[in-house]
Scaffold this motif. Structure first.
Motif, PDB file in Angstrom:
ATOM      1  N   ARG A   4      52.426  38.557  33.148  1.00 31.99           N
ATOM      2  CA  ARG A   4      51.648  38.907  31.958  1.00 31.99           C
ATOM      3  C   ARG A   4      52.432  39.889  31.082  1.00 31.99           C
ATOM      4  N   GLU A   5      52.938  40.945  31.697  1.00 29.49           N
ATOM      5  CA  GLU A   5      53.697  41.951  30.942  1.00 29.49           C
ATOM      6  C   GLU A   5      54.945  41.335  30.298  1.00 29.49           C
ATOM      7  N   LEU A   6      55.622  40.479  31.051  1.00 34.75           N
ATOM      8  CA  LEU A   6      56.810  39.814  30.523  1.00 34.75           C
ATOM      9  C   LEU A   6      56.456  38.942  29.326  1.00 34.75           C
ATOM     10  N   PHE A   7      55.399  38.147  29.475  1.00 34.94           N
ATOM     11  CA  PHE A   7      54.991  37.265  28.386  1.00 34.94           C
ATOM     12  C   PHE A   7      54.625  38.068  27.139  1.00 34.94           C
ATOM     13  N   VAL A   8      53.773  39.059  27.285  1.00 30.64           N
ATOM     14  CA  VAL A   8      53.307  39.847  26.136  1.00 30.64           C
ATOM     15  C   VAL A   8      54.483  40.536  25.444  1.00 30.64           C
ATOM     16  N   LYS A   9      55.371  41.127  26.234  1.00 26.45           N
ATOM     17  CA  LYS A   9      56.530  41.809  25.658  1.00 26.45           C
ATOM     18  C   LYS A   9      57.413  40.818  24.898  1.00 26.45           C
ATOM     19  N   GLN A  10      57.717  39.695  25.515  1.00 26.78           N
ATOM     20  CA  GLN A  10      58.578  38.698  24.888  1.00 26.78           C
ATOM     21  C   GLN A  10      57.938  38.080  23.654  1.00 26.78           C
ATOM     22  N   LYS A  11      56.631  37.840  23.717  1.00 26.21           N
ATOM     23  CA  LYS A  11      55.913  37.243  22.583  1.00 26.21           C
ATOM     24  C   LYS A  11      55.960  38.174  21.381  1.00 26.21           C
ATOM     25  N   LYS A  12      55.761  39.463  21.620  1.00 26.72           N
ATOM     26  CA  LYS A  12      55.792  40.435  20.519  1.00 26.72           C
ATOM     27  C   LYS A  12      57.182  40.537  19.893  1.00 26.72           C
ATOM     28  N   VAL A  13      58.215  40.574  20.724  1.00 26.58           N
ATOM     29  CA  VAL A  13      59.589  40.655  20.216  1.00 26.58           C
ATOM     30  C   VAL A  13      59.945  39.402  19.429  1.00 26.58           C
ATOM     31  N   THR A  14      59.548  38.255  19.957  1.00 26.76           N
ATOM     32  CA  THR A  14      59.826  36.983  19.284  1.00 26.76           C
ATOM     33  C   THR A  14      59.142  36.934  17.925  1.00 26.76           C
ATOM     34  N   MET A 106      43.344  37.181  30.734  1.00 29.39           N
ATOM     35  CA  MET A 106      43.364  36.042  31.650  1.00 29.39           C
ATOM     36  C   MET A 106      43.640  36.508  33.082  1.00 29.39           C
ATOM     37  N   PRO A 107      42.992  35.886  34.055  1.00 30.93           N
ATOM     38  CA  PRO A 107      43.291  36.231  35.455  1.00 30.93           C
ATOM     39  C   PRO A 107      44.775  36.002  35.764  1.00 30.93           C
ATOM     40  N   LEU A 108      45.376  36.937  36.444  1.00 26.85           N
ATOM     41  CA  LEU A 108      46.803  36.893  36.743  1.00 26.85           C
ATOM     42  C   LEU A 108      47.206  35.642  37.523  1.00 26.85           C
ATOM     43  N   GLU A 109      46.321  35.146  38.370  1.00 25.31           N
ATOM     44  CA  GLU A 109      46.668  33.975  39.187  1.00 25.31           C
ATOM     45  C   GLU A 109      46.907  32.710  38.358  1.00 25.31           C
ATOM     46  N   ARG A 110      46.435  32.676  37.122  1.00 17.71           N
ATOM     47  CA  ARG A 110      46.643  31.486  36.282  1.00 17.71           C
ATOM     48  C   ARG A 110      48.117  31.327  35.893  1.00 17.71           C
ATOM     49  N   PHE A 111      48.878  32.394  35.955  1.00 17.04           N
ATOM     50  CA  PHE A 111      50.308  32.283  35.675  1.00 17.04           C
ATOM     51  C   PHE A 111      50.999  31.420  36.734  1.00 17.04           C
TER      52      PHE A 111
END
Length: 158
Positions: A4-14, A106-111
Motif C-alpha cells: 500500500r505504501e509503495l503504491f501510494v508513494k509511487q502513484k503520487k510521484v508519477t 482497502m484491506p491489505l490482503e487484496r494486494f
C-alpha cells in the motif's frame, strides 16, 4: 514498506511528473492526433483516467465492468470525442485522488489476492494490477510528450 505504501508513494510521484505536462498541452488541440487512427490529445488524457477508474474496480470490488465494455467495443468507442482538455485534466485529478483514497482504505490482503477472469484470460494479483495503473500512466505520459514534441512544444524540465 508494504504494498500500500509503495503504491501510494509511487502513484503520487508519477502524477506529479504527469501534472508538469498539463500546462503545455494546447487547449485548442483536444482533437489533434499525429496520424489517422491514433488517439487525439484529448482522448489520450481521457484514456488515462478512464482506464484507471475501470481497472482499479477489479482490485477494489472484484468488478469487471471496464473490461466487459472495453474489450468487445474497442477503445475509440468507449472514449468518444473529447472537446475540452481542462475537463479531462480535472477528471484525471479526480480519478487520481479517488484511487489513492480507495487504496488507502482497502484491506491489505487484496494486494496479494489473485483476481481471475477466464473470459478475458486474466489472472493477476492485486498489487500487479495496481502497479499496472502507474505503468500505464507513465507509458501515456511519454506518448503525450511525443505528441507535444511533434507540435513543436518543448518538454518540461525535470
Amino acid at each position: 514498506m508494504d504494498f500500500r505504501e509503495l503504491f501510494v508513494k509511487q502513484k503520487k510521484v508519477t502524477r506529479k511528473r504527469t501534472r508538469s505536462i498539463f500546462p503545455r498541452i494546447p487547449r485548442d488541440k483536444a482533437a489533434w492526433a499525429p496520424v489517422a487512427g491514433a488517439l487525439s490529445l484529448g482522448q489520450l488524457l481521457r484514456h488515462i483516467w478512464h482506464s484507471e477508474s475501470g481497472v482499479r474496480e477489479v482490485v477494489l470490488y472484484d468488478r469487471w465492468h471496464y473490461y466487459e465494455r472495453r474489450i468487445p467495443e474497442g477503445l475509440f468507442a468507449i472514449l468518444g470525442e473529447v472537446r475540452d482538455v481542462d475537463e479531462e485534466i480535472q477528471s484525471l485529478e479526480k480519478t487520481h485522488q479517488e484511487t489513492l483514497t480507495s487504496v488507502e482504505q482497502m484491506p491489505l490482503e487484496r494486494f496479494e489476492q489473485e483476481f481471475r477472469n477466464d473470459e478475458f484470460g486474466f489472472r493477476r494479483k492485486g498489487y500487479v494490477i495496481l502497479l499496472g495503473i502507474i505503468e500505464h500512466e507513465v507509458h501515456h505520459r511519454a506518448q503525450l510528450l511525443t505528441y507535444l514534441r511533434i507540435l513543436g512544444i518543448a518538454n518540461p524540465e525535470h
